[in-house]
Scaffold this motif. Structure first.
Motif, PDB file in Angstrom:
ATOM      1  N   PRO A 297      25.723  -0.722 -23.049  1.00  0.00           N
ATOM      2  CA  PRO A 297      26.499  -0.089 -22.033  1.00  0.00           C
ATOM      3  C   PRO A 297      27.530   0.863 -22.410  1.00  0.00           C
ATOM      4  O   PRO A 297      28.221   0.625 -23.419  1.00  0.00           O
ATOM      5  CB  PRO A 297      26.842  -1.005 -20.968  1.00  0.00           C
ATOM      6  CG  PRO A 297      27.133  -2.374 -21.950  1.00  0.00           C
ATOM      7  CD  PRO A 297      25.974  -2.289 -22.661  1.00  0.00           C
ATOM      8  N   GLU A 298      27.728   1.839 -21.826  1.00  0.00           N
ATOM      9  CA  GLU A 298      29.047   2.826 -22.000  1.00  0.00           C
ATOM     10  C   GLU A 298      30.103   2.539 -20.848  1.00  0.00           C
ATOM     11  O   GLU A 298      29.756   2.221 -19.633  1.00  0.00           O
ATOM     12  CB  GLU A 298      28.517   4.302 -21.795  1.00  0.00           C
ATOM     13  CG  GLU A 298      27.784   4.642 -23.171  1.00  0.00           C
ATOM     14  CD  GLU A 298      28.321   5.766 -23.757  1.00  0.00           C
ATOM     15  OE1 GLU A 298      29.567   5.637 -24.145  1.00  0.00           O
ATOM     16  OE2 GLU A 298      27.680   6.893 -24.188  1.00  0.00           O
ATOM     17  N   ILE A 299      31.375   2.483 -21.124  1.00  0.00           N
ATOM     18  CA  ILE A 299      32.474   2.312 -20.452  1.00  0.00           C
ATOM     19  C   ILE A 299      32.816   3.565 -19.869  1.00  0.00           C
ATOM     20  O   ILE A 299      33.346   4.385 -20.459  1.00  0.00           O
ATOM     21  CB  ILE A 299      33.736   1.546 -20.875  1.00  0.00           C
ATOM     22  CG1 ILE A 299      32.957   0.145 -21.721  1.00  0.00           C
ATOM     23  CG2 ILE A 299      34.803   1.286 -20.157  1.00  0.00           C
ATOM     24  CD1 ILE A 299      34.019  -0.748 -22.440  1.00  0.00           C
ATOM     25  N   ASN A 300      32.891   4.080 -18.669  1.00  0.00           N
ATOM     26  CA  ASN A 300      33.373   5.015 -18.095  1.00  0.00           C
ATOM     27  C   ASN A 300      34.921   5.087 -17.994  1.00  0.00           C
ATOM     28  O   ASN A 300      35.584   4.164 -18.191  1.00  0.00           O
ATOM     29  CB  ASN A 300      32.618   5.451 -16.515  1.00  0.00           C
ATOM     30  CG  ASN A 300      33.045   4.434 -15.644  1.00  0.00           C
ATOM     31  OD1 ASN A 300      34.564   4.099 -15.524  1.00  0.00           O
ATOM     32  ND2 ASN A 300      32.378   4.027 -14.675  1.00  0.00           N
ATOM     33  N   ASN A 301      35.391   6.314 -17.496  1.00  0.00           N
ATOM     34  CA  ASN A 301      36.914   6.485 -17.749  1.00  0.00           C
ATOM     35  C   ASN A 301      37.818   5.736 -16.746  1.00  0.00           C
ATOM     36  O   ASN A 301      38.856   5.330 -16.796  1.00  0.00           O
ATOM     37  CB  ASN A 301      37.240   8.162 -17.876  1.00  0.00           C
ATOM     38  CG  ASN A 301      36.799   8.849 -19.015  1.00  0.00           C
ATOM     39  OD1 ASN A 301      37.244   8.281 -20.124  1.00  0.00           O
ATOM     40  ND2 ASN A 301      36.081   9.786 -19.156  1.00  0.00           N
ATOM     41  N   TRP A 302      37.031   5.655 -15.576  1.00  0.00           N
ATOM     42  CA  TRP A 302      37.813   4.996 -14.561  1.00  0.00           C
ATOM     43  C   TRP A 302      37.814   3.698 -14.921  1.00  0.00           C
ATOM     44  O   TRP A 302      39.056   2.943 -14.655  1.00  0.00           O
ATOM     45  CB  TRP A 302      37.063   5.002 -13.058  1.00  0.00           C
ATOM     46  CG  TRP A 302      37.067   6.574 -12.769  1.00  0.00           C
ATOM     47  CD1 TRP A 302      35.829   7.429 -12.324  1.00  0.00           C
ATOM     48  CD2 TRP A 302      38.123   7.208 -12.061  1.00  0.00           C
ATOM     49  NE1 TRP A 302      36.407   8.715 -12.002  1.00  0.00           N
ATOM     50  CE2 TRP A 302      37.675   8.501 -11.574  1.00  0.00           C
ATOM     51  CE3 TRP A 302      39.190   6.815 -11.832  1.00  0.00           C
ATOM     52  CZ2 TRP A 302      38.546   9.300 -11.072  1.00  0.00           C
ATOM     53  CZ3 TRP A 302      40.199   7.562 -10.962  1.00  0.00           C
ATOM     54  CH2 TRP A 302      39.764   8.941 -10.656  1.00  0.00           C
ATOM     55  N   VAL A 303      36.975   2.787 -15.670  1.00  0.00           N
ATOM     56  CA  VAL A 303      37.104   1.462 -16.058  1.00  0.00           C
ATOM     57  C   VAL A 303      38.151   1.426 -17.020  1.00  0.00           C
ATOM     58  O   VAL A 303      39.121   0.612 -16.860  1.00  0.00           O
ATOM     59  CB  VAL A 303      35.700   0.903 -16.498  1.00  0.00           C
ATOM     60  CG1 VAL A 303      36.028  -0.454 -16.958  1.00  0.00           C
ATOM     61  CG2 VAL A 303      34.750   0.696 -15.406  1.00  0.00           C
ATOM     62  N   SER A 304      38.236   2.356 -17.924  1.00  0.00           N
ATOM     63  CA  SER A 304      38.956   2.444 -19.113  1.00  0.00           C
ATOM     64  C   SER A 304      40.381   2.638 -18.388  1.00  0.00           C
ATOM     65  O   SER A 304      41.314   2.070 -18.761  1.00  0.00           O
ATOM     66  CB  SER A 304      38.795   3.684 -20.009  1.00  0.00           C
ATOM     67  OG  SER A 304      37.641   3.623 -20.613  1.00  0.00           O
ATOM     68  N   LEU A 305      40.664   3.454 -17.590  1.00  0.00           N
ATOM     69  CA  LEU A 305      42.026   3.721 -16.792  1.00  0.00           C
ATOM     70  C   LEU A 305      42.507   2.448 -16.234  1.00  0.00           C
ATOM     71  O   LEU A 305      43.572   2.026 -16.272  1.00  0.00           O
ATOM     72  CB  LEU A 305      42.026   4.896 -15.899  1.00  0.00           C
ATOM     73  CG  LEU A 305      43.028   5.064 -14.979  1.00  0.00           C
ATOM     74  CD1 LEU A 305      44.220   5.695 -15.843  1.00  0.00           C
ATOM     75  CD2 LEU A 305      42.839   6.393 -14.004  1.00  0.00           C
ATOM     76  N   GLY A 306      41.634   1.925 -15.599  1.00  0.00           N
ATOM     77  CA  GLY A 306      42.014   0.521 -14.890  1.00  0.00           C
ATOM     78  C   GLY A 306      42.570  -0.566 -15.961  1.00  0.00           C
ATOM     79  O   GLY A 306      43.391  -1.310 -15.885  1.00  0.00           O
ATOM     80  N   VAL A 307      41.605  -0.690 -17.032  1.00  0.00           N
ATOM     81  CA  VAL A 307      42.164  -1.781 -18.210  1.00  0.00           C
ATOM     82  C   VAL A 307      43.430  -1.417 -18.676  1.00  0.00           C
ATOM     83  O   VAL A 307      44.010  -2.393 -18.761  1.00  0.00           O
ATOM     84  CB  VAL A 307      41.076  -1.977 -19.165  1.00  0.00           C
ATOM     85  CG1 VAL A 307      41.438  -2.412 -20.091  1.00  0.00           C
ATOM     86  CG2 VAL A 307      39.583  -2.448 -18.468  1.00  0.00           C
ATOM     87  N   ILE A 308      43.550  -0.200 -19.153  1.00  0.00           N
ATOM     88  CA  ILE A 308      44.762   0.430 -19.439  1.00  0.00           C
ATOM     89  C   ILE A 308      46.065   0.161 -18.761  1.00  0.00           C
ATOM     90  O   ILE A 308      47.119  -0.638 -19.220  1.00  0.00           O
ATOM     91  CB  ILE A 308      44.653   1.792 -20.154  1.00  0.00           C
ATOM     92  CG1 ILE A 308      43.752   1.601 -21.412  1.00  0.00           C
ATOM     93  CG2 ILE A 308      46.134   2.306 -20.722  1.00  0.00           C
ATOM     94  CD1 ILE A 308      43.295   3.062 -22.017  1.00  0.00           C
ATOM     95  N   VAL A 309      45.965   0.529 -17.402  1.00  0.00           N
ATOM     96  CA  VAL A 309      47.102   0.327 -16.738  1.00  0.00           C
ATOM     97  C   VAL A 309      47.263  -1.052 -16.313  1.00  0.00           C
ATOM     98  O   VAL A 309      48.531  -1.671 -16.481  1.00  0.00           O
ATOM     99  CB  VAL A 309      46.810   1.151 -15.520  1.00  0.00           C
ATOM    100  CG1 VAL A 309      47.890   0.590 -14.225  1.00  0.00           C
ATOM    101  CG2 VAL A 309      46.872   2.527 -15.565  1.00  0.00           C
ATOM    102  N   SER A 310      46.390  -1.882 -16.255  1.00  0.00           N
ATOM    103  CA  SER A 310      46.547  -3.398 -16.043  1.00  0.00           C
ATOM    104  C   SER A 310      47.150  -4.183 -17.306  1.00  0.00           C
ATOM    105  O   SER A 310      47.916  -5.062 -16.966  1.00  0.00           O
ATOM    106  CB  SER A 310      44.965  -4.095 -15.777  1.00  0.00           C
ATOM    107  OG  SER A 310      44.628  -3.486 -14.546  1.00  0.00           O
ATOM    108  N   VAL A 311      46.682  -3.794 -18.299  1.00  0.00           N
ATOM    109  CA  VAL A 311      47.247  -4.340 -19.685  1.00  0.00           C
ATOM    110  C   VAL A 311      48.737  -3.963 -19.795  1.00  0.00           C
ATOM    111  O   VAL A 311      49.648  -4.752 -20.189  1.00  0.00           O
ATOM    112  CB  VAL A 311      46.418  -3.906 -20.902  1.00  0.00           C
ATOM    113  CG1 VAL A 311      47.182  -4.484 -22.248  1.00  0.00           C
ATOM    114  CG2 VAL A 311      45.084  -4.540 -20.852  1.00  0.00           C
ATOM    115  N   LEU A 312      49.154  -2.888 -19.674  1.00  0.00           N
ATOM    116  CA  LEU A 312      50.437  -2.258 -19.573  1.00  0.00           C
ATOM    117  C   LEU A 312      51.129  -3.044 -18.694  1.00  0.00           C
ATOM    118  O   LEU A 312      52.515  -3.350 -18.757  1.00  0.00           O
ATOM    119  CB  LEU A 312      50.685  -0.755 -19.258  1.00  0.00           C
ATOM    120  CG  LEU A 312      50.022  -0.042 -20.648  1.00  0.00           C
ATOM    121  CD1 LEU A 312      50.241   1.530 -20.365  1.00  0.00           C
ATOM    122  CD2 LEU A 312      51.167  -0.261 -21.801  1.00  0.00           C
TER     123      LEU A 312
END
Length: 353
Positions: A297-312
């Motif tokens: 599977p590929e990870i789309n940019n919306w999932v990436s945005l959610g992960v990065i904001v959540s981690v920060l």
């Protein structure tokens, strides 16, 4: 990953003109009279630069679509968060060379302008590489995963940074350096010969340090988008806002004791995303017979945005809670140690010299 936007030459020219206008405003409005930047002034400029980035993102959404807007937002937040960790290095450099407070803003501005030019070259080379060599995704992914591992398994890279290393030593060998500052001048003529001032050395150190950081940040953003226009814009906005953030946060950045852990998670996540994309684009004969691995599977940019904001968000909240707990236990003026075992202090002027 969505395909790169079709960006005409005039849009590139307009973006570069806008960036140049921001730099000129900073030079002639803020730096017209050297002064010590206050927290209030820094907060206004940080708000201004973040607002510029948001406006740019809205423009990308309108003219390029939501996927590209998400890619820009993710890239900008990633680059800005990686840059926050760089602030501690800037503090070490400023303290090591005893830069007068009234000249620190100009030092950062000129150093970051140098970094913009160097990163622009790196981005151009990287954009060409990802278009013609699919194996480059394996390299970028490996760099990020290794960096993430290094952040969590060894001492803070900040502790290992030598502000007198690399380019600085080379400049000292090539030119005579004065023993004291001469205002904001970079060179002076003394005893019939041209000397460089410590101001010049500091600017070289700042630019060189940011170039080293590009080794992590450029692969990271190419893991989010391959669009050279968005990559450059995200880097430019992150760097332009970094100077004011330096004065706004000051010693507070040292209280983000879990920042490196959070950045390690982000870099590891993007590295994994790059590896997964490399499998999709695979042309290496010893992997799946040189065929694309389409079942990954590929990870789309919306999932990436959610992960990065959540981690920060989690990283910041955990850092604040730990700092408050340590201050209650040992007193706010005492040094505290982060989870890596590195002792930090609450004052920038106690940075190693």
């Amino acid at each position: 990953m969505p395909p790169p936007m079709s960006v005409p030459a005039w849009v590139w020219a307009a973006a570069l003109a806008g960036l140049l206008a921001l730099i000129l405003i900073d030079l002639f409005l803020v730096d017209r009279k050297p002064h010590k930047v206050t927290v209030s002034e820094a907060a206004k400029w940080v708000t201004f630069y973040v607002g510029c980035a948001v406006a740019f993102g809205i423009g990308v959404w309108i003219f390029g679509g939501s996927e590209h807007a998400a890619a820009f937002a993710t890239g900008y937040i990633t680059e800005y968060s990686l840059s926050v960790d760089n602030l501690f290095i800037f503090m070490i450099i400023m303290a090591n060379f005893a830069v007068p407070a009234i000249h620190q803003h100009r030092v950062l501005l000129i150093g970051i302008m140098m970094a913009l030019v160097m990163r622009g070259i790196f981005i151009g080379l990287g954009a060409q590489a990802v278009q013609h060599f699919s194996w480059i995704f394996w390299l970028f992914g490996g760099i990020l995963i290794y960096t993430a591992w290094k952040l969590v398994s060894s001492k803070q890279e900040n502790e290992e940074y030598d502000p007198n290393g690399g380019l600085v030593r080379l400049v000292r060998k090539m030119f005579p350096v004065t023993s004291e500052y001469h205002g904001s001048r970079l060179t002076i003529k003394q005893d019939g010969r041209r000397w460089v001032t410590p101001m010049f050395i500091v600017i070289v150190a700042i630019g060189g340090a940011d170039l080293v950081f590009a080794v992590d940040s450029i692969p990271a953003i190419f893991g989010i988008t391959q669009d050279a226009f968005l990559v450059f814009a995200a880097n430019a906005f992150a760097l332009m806002g970094l100077r004011q953030l330096y004065f706004l946060l000051g010693g507070l950045v040292e209280k983000l004791v879990y920042l490196s852990r959070g950045l390690a998670v982000i870099l590891g996540f993007i590295g994994l995303k790059l590896v997964m994309h490399a499998l999709h684009e695979n042309e290496l004969p010893f992997i799946n017979g040189g065929e694309h691995v389409t079942w990954v599977p590929e990870i789309n940019n919306w999932v990436s945005l959610g992960v990065i904001v959540s981690v920060l968000g989690i990283t910041t909240l955990a850092s604040i809670l730990k700092t408050r707990r340590d201050e209650r236990a040992g007193g706010g003026d005492e040094a505290t140690a982060d989870e890596s075992g590195v002792t930090r202090t609450g004052e920038a002027d106690k940075a190693p010299r």
